[in-house]
Scaffold this motif. Sequence first.
Motif, PDB file in Angstrom:
ATOM      1  N   TRP A   9      72.785  29.240  55.306  1.00 24.03           N
ATOM      2  CA  TRP A   9      72.461  29.548  56.701  1.00 24.03           C
ATOM      3  C   TRP A   9      70.977  29.255  56.917  1.00 24.03           C
ATOM      4  O   TRP A   9      70.109  29.753  56.197  1.00 24.03           O
ATOM      5  CB  TRP A   9      72.772  31.003  56.991  1.00 24.03           C
ATOM      6  CG  TRP A   9      72.446  31.393  58.405  1.00 24.03           C
ATOM      7  CD1 TRP A   9      71.377  32.125  58.830  1.00 24.03           C
ATOM      8  CD2 TRP A   9      73.177  31.052  59.571  1.00 24.03           C
ATOM      9  NE1 TRP A   9      71.408  32.261  60.185  1.00 24.03           N
ATOM     10  CE2 TRP A   9      72.512  31.608  60.686  1.00 24.03           C
ATOM     11  CE3 TRP A   9      74.353  30.317  59.807  1.00 24.03           C
ATOM     12  CZ2 TRP A   9      72.965  31.479  61.995  1.00 24.03           C
ATOM     13  CZ3 TRP A   9      74.806  30.176  61.102  1.00 24.03           C
ATOM     14  CH2 TRP A   9      74.119  30.752  62.185  1.00 24.03           C
ATOM     15  N   SER A  10      70.702  28.396  57.901  1.00 26.16           N
ATOM     16  CA  SER A  10      69.326  27.983  58.149  1.00 26.16           C
ATOM     17  C   SER A  10      69.080  27.892  59.649  1.00 26.16           C
ATOM     18  O   SER A  10      70.010  28.026  60.452  1.00 26.16           O
ATOM     19  CB  SER A  10      69.058  26.618  57.491  1.00 26.16           C
ATOM     20  OG  SER A  10      69.874  25.623  58.102  1.00 26.16           O
ATOM     21  N   ASP A  11      67.833  27.643  60.020  1.00 20.88           N
ATOM     22  CA  ASP A  11      67.493  27.520  61.442  1.00 20.88           C
ATOM     23  C   ASP A  11      68.247  26.379  62.106  1.00 20.88           C
ATOM     24  O   ASP A  11      68.540  26.426  63.298  1.00 20.88           O
ATOM     25  CB  ASP A  11      65.976  27.309  61.600  1.00 20.88           C
ATOM     26  CG  ASP A  11      65.170  28.548  61.237  1.00 20.88           C
ATOM     27  OD1 ASP A  11      65.775  29.646  61.190  1.00 20.88           O
ATOM     28  OD2 ASP A  11      63.954  28.423  60.983  1.00 20.88           O
ATOM     29  N   ASN A  12      68.542  25.334  61.335  1.00 19.69           N
ATOM     30  CA  ASN A  12      69.249  24.184  61.920  1.00 19.69           C
ATOM     31  C   ASN A  12      70.638  24.567  62.410  1.00 19.69           C
ATOM     32  O   ASN A  12      71.151  23.987  63.370  1.00 19.69           O
ATOM     33  CB  ASN A  12      69.348  23.055  60.878  1.00 19.69           C
ATOM     34  CG  ASN A  12      69.831  21.751  61.489  1.00 19.69           C
ATOM     35  OD1 ASN A  12      69.146  21.141  62.299  1.00 19.69           O
ATOM     36  ND2 ASN A  12      71.032  21.330  61.114  1.00 19.69           N
ATOM     37  N   GLU A  13      71.262  25.575  61.755  1.00 19.17           N
ATOM     38  CA  GLU A  13      72.615  25.990  62.161  1.00 19.17           C
ATOM     39  C   GLU A  13      72.598  26.655  63.531  1.00 19.17           C
ATOM     40  O   GLU A  13      73.623  26.685  64.230  1.00 19.17           O
ATOM     41  CB  GLU A  13      73.208  26.965  61.131  1.00 19.17           C
ATOM     42  CG  GLU A  13      73.184  26.472  59.696  1.00 19.17           C
ATOM     43  CD  GLU A  13      73.831  25.115  59.526  1.00 19.17           C
ATOM     44  OE1 GLU A  13      74.860  24.872  60.181  1.00 19.17           O
ATOM     45  OE2 GLU A  13      73.304  24.291  58.754  1.00 19.17           O
ATOM     46  N   MET A  21      75.510  27.231  66.424  1.00 23.67           N
ATOM     47  CA  MET A  21      76.194  28.503  66.174  1.00 23.67           C
ATOM     48  C   MET A  21      75.283  29.676  66.526  1.00 23.67           C
ATOM     49  O   MET A  21      74.051  29.547  66.530  1.00 23.67           O
ATOM     50  CB  MET A  21      76.619  28.609  64.703  1.00 23.67           C
ATOM     51  CG  MET A  21      77.502  27.499  64.206  1.00 23.67           C
ATOM     52  SD  MET A  21      78.247  27.864  62.607  1.00 23.67           S
ATOM     53  CE  MET A  21      79.612  28.906  63.089  1.00 23.67           C
ATOM     54  N   LYS A  22      75.922  30.805  66.809  1.00 25.34           N
ATOM     55  CA  LYS A  22      75.169  32.048  66.996  1.00 25.34           C
ATOM     56  C   LYS A  22      75.933  33.178  66.324  1.00 25.34           C
ATOM     57  O   LYS A  22      77.176  33.181  66.296  1.00 25.34           O
ATOM     58  CB  LYS A  22      74.968  32.340  68.478  1.00 25.34           C
ATOM     59  CG  LYS A  22      76.247  32.558  69.269  1.00 25.34           C
ATOM     60  CD  LYS A  22      75.942  32.860  70.729  1.00 25.34           C
ATOM     61  CE  LYS A  22      77.240  33.051  71.540  1.00 25.34           C
ATOM     62  NZ  LYS A  22      76.954  33.354  72.956  1.00 25.34           N
ATOM     63  N   ILE A  23      75.198  34.118  65.757  1.00 21.20           N
ATOM     64  CA  ILE A  23      75.831  35.254  65.079  1.00 21.20           C
ATOM     65  C   ILE A  23      76.304  36.244  66.145  1.00 21.20           C
ATOM     66  O   ILE A  23      75.519  36.755  66.937  1.00 21.20           O
ATOM     67  CB  ILE A  23      74.841  35.935  64.118  1.00 21.20           C
ATOM     68  CG1 ILE A  23      74.370  34.932  63.059  1.00 21.20           C
ATOM     69  CG2 ILE A  23      75.495  37.136  63.447  1.00 21.20           C
ATOM     70  CD1 ILE A  23      73.289  35.471  62.138  1.00 21.20           C
ATOM     71  N   LYS A  53      81.318  39.671  50.140  1.00 20.55           N
ATOM     72  CA  LYS A  53      81.928  40.320  51.297  1.00 20.55           C
ATOM     73  C   LYS A  53      81.323  39.770  52.585  1.00 20.55           C
ATOM     74  O   LYS A  53      80.150  39.397  52.631  1.00 20.55           O
ATOM     75  CB  LYS A  53      81.724  41.838  51.213  1.00 20.55           C
ATOM     76  CG  LYS A  53      82.511  42.476  50.071  1.00 20.55           C
ATOM     77  CD  LYS A  53      82.392  44.001  50.087  1.00 20.55           C
ATOM     78  CE  LYS A  53      83.243  44.612  48.975  1.00 20.55           C
ATOM     79  NZ  LYS A  53      83.153  46.101  48.961  1.00 20.55           N
ATOM     80  N   ILE A  54      82.159  39.727  53.618  1.00 15.30           N
ATOM     81  CA  ILE A  54      81.722  39.174  54.896  1.00 15.30           C
ATOM     82  C   ILE A  54      80.673  40.089  55.524  1.00 15.30           C
ATOM     83  O   ILE A  54      80.947  41.255  55.833  1.00 15.30           O
ATOM     84  CB  ILE A  54      82.914  38.981  55.849  1.00 15.30           C
ATOM     85  CG1 ILE A  54      83.910  37.977  55.252  1.00 15.30           C
ATOM     86  CG2 ILE A  54      82.451  38.504  57.221  1.00 15.30           C
ATOM     87  CD1 ILE A  54      85.177  37.809  56.061  1.00 15.30           C
ATOM     88  N   SER A  55      79.481  39.535  55.698  1.00 16.22           N
ATOM     89  CA  SER A  55      78.388  40.308  56.309  1.00 16.22           C
ATOM     90  C   SER A  55      78.225  39.982  57.783  1.00 16.22           C
ATOM     91  O   SER A  55      77.616  40.745  58.535  1.00 16.22           O
ATOM     92  CB  SER A  55      77.072  40.024  55.580  1.00 16.22           C
ATOM     93  OG  SER A  55      76.698  38.667  55.761  1.00 16.22           O
ATOM     94  N   GLY A  56      78.739  38.833  58.193  1.00 14.53           N
ATOM     95  CA  GLY A  56      78.581  38.432  59.580  1.00 14.53           C
ATOM     96  C   GLY A  56      79.595  37.388  59.990  1.00 14.53           C
ATOM     97  O   GLY A  56      80.242  36.738  59.143  1.00 14.53           O
ATOM     98  N   ILE A  57      79.767  37.248  61.293  1.00  9.87           N
ATOM     99  CA  ILE A  57      80.664  36.238  61.859  1.00  9.87           C
ATOM    100  C   ILE A  57      79.870  35.436  62.880  1.00  9.87           C
ATOM    101  O   ILE A  57      79.223  36.003  63.767  1.00  9.87           O
ATOM    102  CB  ILE A  57      81.891  36.884  62.528  1.00  9.87           C
ATOM    103  CG1 ILE A  57      82.742  37.599  61.461  1.00  9.87           C
ATOM    104  CG2 ILE A  57      82.732  35.840  63.277  1.00  9.87           C
ATOM    105  CD1 ILE A  57      83.912  38.382  62.022  1.00  9.87           C
ATOM    106  N   ALA A  58      79.891  34.113  62.722  1.00  8.17           N
ATOM    107  CA  ALA A  58      79.131  33.221  63.605  1.00  8.17           C
ATOM    108  C   ALA A  58      80.092  32.413  64.475  1.00  8.17           C
ATOM    109  O   ALA A  58      81.118  31.934  63.992  1.00  8.17           O
ATOM    110  CB  ALA A  58      78.243  32.292  62.790  1.00  8.17           C
TER     111      ALA A  58
END
Length: 860
Positions: free
Chosen positions: A130-134, A138-140, A182-187
């Motif tokens: 996960w980087s700034d380019n993503e 995408m947004k979290i 484990k899933i920490s976030g969804i984008a």
Amino acid sequence: MSNTVLKTSRRNFVAHKGRMALSAVAVLLSVAFVCGTLVFTDTMNTTFDKLFAVTNSDVTVSPKEAKDGEETPDRGKPEMLAGSAVEQIKKAEGVKNAEGGVVSMSVTVVNSKNENMGSTTGAPTIAGNWSDNELKSMKITSGQAPRGPTEVMVDADTAKKHGLGLGDELRTITVTGDIRAKISGIATFTVTNPGAAVVYFDTATSQQGLLGSAGSFTHVNVTAKDGLSDEQLKRNIATAVGADTYKLQTAKEAADANRKDVGSFLNVMKYVMLGFAGIAFLVGIFLIFNTFSMLVAQRTREIGLMRAIGADSGQVLKSVVVEAFLLGVVGSVLGVGAGVGLAVGLMELMGQMGMHLSTDDLTVAWTTPVVGVVLGVLVTVVSAFVPARRAGKVSPMAALRESGTPGDKKAGRVRAVLGLVLTGIGAAGLFAAAAAEKAGTGSLWLGLGVVFSLVGFIVIGPLLAAGVVRVLSGVVLRPFGSVGRLAERNALRNPRRTGATAAALMIGLALVACLSVVGSSMVASATEELDQSVGADYIVNSEINQPVLPQAEQAVRATKGLDHVTAYRRVPARLTAPDGTSEEVGLGATDPTYAKDIRRKMVAGEHAAAYGKDSMSVGSEYATKHGIKLGDELTVAFTGGNTVKLKVAAITSDSGNIDKTMKYISTDIARANVPADRLPLPFMLLASAQDGQSATAYESVKAAMAEYPQYNVRNRADYKQALKDQVGQLLNMVYGLLGLAIIVAVLGVVNTLALSVVERTREIGLMRAIGLSRRQLRRMIRLESVVIALFGALLGLGLGMGWGASAQQLLALQGLKVLEIPWPTIIGVFAASAFVGLFAALVPAFRAGRMNVLNAIASE
């Protein structure tokens, strides 16, 4: 007078709108298929263009060896560049920011139940950092970005599809081992995600878990300072790091490369679908031709009166052509609208399958409706031209005769000669294709044979109707007594009409029969070759061509009850023959036990000898082309490795289809000459059980591979069934596309019957007056429809089997040597044609049965 012609055409079009309705539907369906295909593929292009436009940085720096569209090399790892490259790039003039990125498609993601979370549509599973380019795409929307090796973020589409939520555990299987997090976030994608499953880790975890190399990256995303163009930034970086050190792409160049990869697939899909639309148009031609032929025949007296009051033949022809033009415009305009609806429906269908396409991206280019309308009008006018020309030849004296024009006996003789000549040329072409010794030449003959035999059957159809319909009637209609005989005479009354109606159905069923023969022959050939050539008990591989990971290979090798396991990999190299010619090849690097697992026919030497020291084998085609014999030495330059000389110890026959043209070396030679980090992983494992352990070993191998759902474990019976299922799925898809042509053909039968009922109004009234019941009348029309449908089916299936047999003989050059006629399918389609005829006759028969007897007798 031109205004009079236009008014007359308009009046006739409106007066006969009910009779033209089905022809309009045929035009509508064909245009809808063309426009729907164009809108659907344009929308997919728009979707990918938007995605590529926002995901690429101003300049992307990647390893020089990296290839466009190849994020999953057969080593299980993408190409890498050192972390020091990031700092080096930052020093280039005009660089605002440089950020290292990691991405790999050689991964499989499973949930806690070991279920694959990847796409089911063939879209890739992508893992990266996960980087700034993503943030460009995408947004979290839930939770937070991953912060360590135990956290992972997943895209919202994948989470929704598989019911994933925060805290759920995912296991990412990579070449370096498993990453459990484990899933920490969804984008959520801010542009449409066409269907890829995406997971993100923090940078350190991505480097270690996906690349097995701390500090390395797969690419660097570079952002330019304000006012600096991407091209200038690219030149500045090239100056700073060296022009040939890395692969440099501007955002546009990267998008174009990605678009090219996707575009090739979309173009294939588009042209295949347009091909089926063309078939539907071809079938529609017969429907329109029949409609106008019957309308002209029914209006003979009307046209004669027009001629008697001063209309010349050109004006009559123009009148009918204008009617066809109006029909084409109405059908095409409606078809364009239906095409947009069809495209939306296809998008929804793809959404159900896992490929997400948003209607926000729906793209209707101005060329789409223009192409649809022009094509629809052109086909309609061309189809109606012959009947219109015939109308122009009606004399003023026709006003004094009964409706209907007598047949032209001279034209019938010319038609017979022309049909026989065309059919003969077609048959000669098919025979030449079957006897061809080269695939290229044979393909040309096959195309020639298909076209000429089809046109020949269409031309000669009315002549065949007289004989074939009588034979069919003797079997199908005679048991129905006088009603059956009446149905037979009605079908034979106008052979030209019967032939044209049957031809529409013939085209669709000919293609069905041809593809069924080819598909069945492919399965039978592959099955026979498996029985003859495969000695291994089990085959382990991936459906989506993922390489077999080391841990998966080790799990198979550790399975009890196995006699041996053979790993099969392809090693890229440049091969130079003794005559000096060289070429890039993929050498089959296997264990010596492969000679037991695959029984290759030999031209010279023994297969096992290919695995000796400094030895290899070549295929017979390569040996013949370069004059190679046993003992000759070839120079092998392994990609990224050593250059060695290997002796030809065996020459395999290329007469079969398994591993045709393959050149073998031992795995030991590959390991000795290719660095370990460059050696490809196996793409397949073959295994054989110990004596008496077959059933137990099979279950043990499947149990050992249960942790790796990306791979299939099949015995020979499973493999045969998989081949059969794959061919069956392909054929079902093709049959579905051909269904449009068959629907149009059914409309043609309905239209022919409906118009013939109108044409025979007075005759039907007289038959009813002398005692024919409504039930008998409806049965007569249904039987007439059935015999026309069976006539078309008989011609189509016979023609299609001839095409299929020729195609199979051509494919025999590629090793598919078994010709198998799928008689259950052929018989089933023939029987189904009778039900098609019954269905097509329902409405015309019902309307005929409701006809008022006295009004019918009084009809003129």
